[in-house]
Design an enzyme around this catalytic site. Structure first.
Site, short mmCIF file in Angstrom:
data_model
loop_
_atom_site.label_atom_id
_atom_site.label_comp_id
_atom_site.label_asym_id
_atom_site.label_seq_id
_atom_site.Cartn_x
_atom_site.Cartn_y
_atom_site.Cartn_z
N GLY A 1 0.79 -1.23 0.00
CA GLY A 1 0.00 0.00 0.00
C GLY A 1 0.82 1.28 0.00
O GLY A 1 1.88 1.37 -0.63
N GLY B 1 2.47 2.75 2.43
CA GLY B 1 3.77 2.62 3.09
C GLY B 1 4.83 2.08 2.14
O GLY B 1 5.96 2.59 2.10
N ASP C 1 5.17 -5.38 15.47
CA ASP C 1 3.80 -5.08 15.87
C ASP C 1 3.84 -3.76 16.61
O ASP C 1 4.40 -3.67 17.72
CB ASP C 1 3.28 -6.19 16.77
CG ASP C 1 1.83 -6.00 17.19
OD1 ASP C 1 1.27 -4.90 16.92
OD2 ASP C 1 1.24 -6.93 17.78
N TYR D 1 -13.51 4.86 14.70
CA TYR D 1 -12.45 5.01 13.70
C TYR D 1 -12.00 6.46 13.59
O TYR D 1 -10.81 6.75 13.58
CB TYR D 1 -12.93 4.50 12.34
CG TYR D 1 -11.97 4.82 11.21
CD1 TYR D 1 -10.69 4.25 11.17
CD2 TYR D 1 -12.32 5.72 10.19
CE1 TYR D 1 -9.79 4.55 10.16
CE2 TYR D 1 -11.43 6.02 9.18
CZ TYR D 1 -10.17 5.43 9.16
OH TYR D 1 -9.28 5.75 8.16
N LYS E 1 -8.17 8.09 14.27
CA LYS E 1 -7.36 8.80 13.27
C LYS E 1 -7.06 10.22 13.71
O LYS E 1 -5.92 10.71 13.52
CB LYS E 1 -8.09 8.81 11.92
CG LYS E 1 -8.20 7.45 11.24
CD LYS E 1 -6.85 6.77 11.03
CE LYS E 1 -5.95 7.50 10.04
NZ LYS E 1 -4.72 6.73 9.76
N LYS F 1 3.89 -6.37 10.09
CA LYS F 1 3.59 -7.66 10.71
C LYS F 1 3.69 -8.84 9.75
O LYS F 1 3.95 -9.96 10.15
CB LYS F 1 2.18 -7.63 11.31
CG LYS F 1 2.06 -6.81 12.57
CD LYS F 1 0.65 -6.93 13.16
CE LYS F 1 0.37 -8.35 13.60
NZ LYS F 1 -0.97 -8.49 14.21
#
Length: 324
Positions: free
Chosen positions: A64, A66, A117, A212, A216, A85
């Site tokens: 993605g 990253g 993690d 959520y 964020k 992970k």
């Protein structure tokens, strides 16, 4: 029962998506041109605009956005720790820390795949120590790892709530804390957190998936606080968020499948925007809540069509992301 629960969850995701897409198609019709975007002054930028020799610690970089940021840095010859992970292939998600490392090194960068993690203090500490042992320090932290669940209050399981908050807000704080002693030693240190602008605290963003949204915005609050706290050390702390949805596994699996992917932009727009930010002078670029296309516009980009997954889609049909 499981099938019924799954159907209800899918129906809810569809409802959330339809509400979301109705919020601001007019914004994308003009995109960043809806705002007056100033060109970035030359004295705010590094002379070389390169990350060659810099060491980046990127969470969630096995796929993605990253991974896209890591690959852009690799083209400059940067060192990248892939702190994520996924060490073994996942049945529904592409990429592992090892495949990411291969891609980084194929582009000329140096890679260190570390299973990490971000919820675990010991895990993050070990990943940071391994990075410093391999590359001699850390110049840039990218807080990219994130979890998403768009359930409302009544239907959200507390274990899902805890997962989002320990990865998103707590994980950002933990990685920042562990990298800080090493960032203090860098001559142009940056922390870049992928979180939303805090100037748009409208209730519509909290109404349907408050857990959520709070997780964020918690990341963004740390940007606000740490940019002030670390200013004496010339450590830049900024946030970056996409104007539109980005074609990632999370968008495909959680938000809307192939249909959503078709009206999204590619991760490369976030990677290019991140590169622009990370090659600015840390003492002159901190405390900002950047949006990807505005960053690129400030650097002179006027055509964003190359970033569309489907170039034939008109701008106004791209799906705007949350919080913008």
């Amino acid at each position: 029962m499981a099938s019924s629960t799954s159907s209800r969850a899918a129906a809810r995701r569809t409802q959330v998506l339809l509400r979301h897409m109705s919020l601001g198609p007019e914004l994308l019709a003009g995109g960043w041109a809806m705002h007056r975007v100033s060109k970035v002054p030359k004295d705010e930028c590094l002379e070389t605009r390169s990350l060659k020799g810099k060491t980046l610690f990127i969470t969630g970089a096995s796929r993605g956005i990253g991974l896209a940021i890591a690959l852009r840095a690799a083209k400059d010859g940067a060192n990248v720790t892939i702190a994520a992970k996924t060490a073994d292939p996942h049945p529904s998600l592409p990429g592992t820390i090892f495949t990411a490392a291969e891609e980084i090194e194929a582009l000329g960068g140096q890679a260190l795949p570390v299973q990490c993690d971000v919820r675990s203090e010991d895990s993050v500490k070990q990943a940071v120590n391994a990075t410093v042992s391999r590359f001699g320090g850390i110049d840039i932290l990218v807080n990219n790892a994130s979890a998403i669940n768009l359930s409302d209050t009544e239907s959200l399981e507390m274990k899902r709530y805890d997962l989002m908050h320990t990865i998103n807000a707590r994980g950002t704080f933990l990685c920042t804390k562990m990298c800080l002693p090493h960032l203090k030693k860098s001559d142009n240190a940056h922390i870049l957190t992928l979180s939303p602008p805090i100037f748009n605290l409208d209730s519509k963003w909290f109404q349907h998936h408050p857990a959520y949204t709070v997780s964020k915005f918690g990341m963004s609050m740390y940007v606000l606080g740490h940019s002030a706290e670390f200013r004496p050390f010339n450590i830049a702390v900024n946030a970056l968020w996409p104007r539109t949805t980005i074609a990632t596994a999370a968008v495909k699996n959680v938000l809307g499948g192939d249909k959503m992917m078709n009206i999204a932009r590619q991760p490369s727009i976030m990677a290019d925007a991140a590169h622009c930010i990370l090659t600015r002078r840390s003492e002159k670029c901190t405390g900002n809540f950047f949006v990807d296309d505005e960053v690129l516009a400030s650097e002179g980009c006027v055509d964003f069509s190359k970033y569309k997954v489907n170039p034939a889609i008109p701008n106004e049909q791209l799906c705007p992301d949350f919080f913008v």
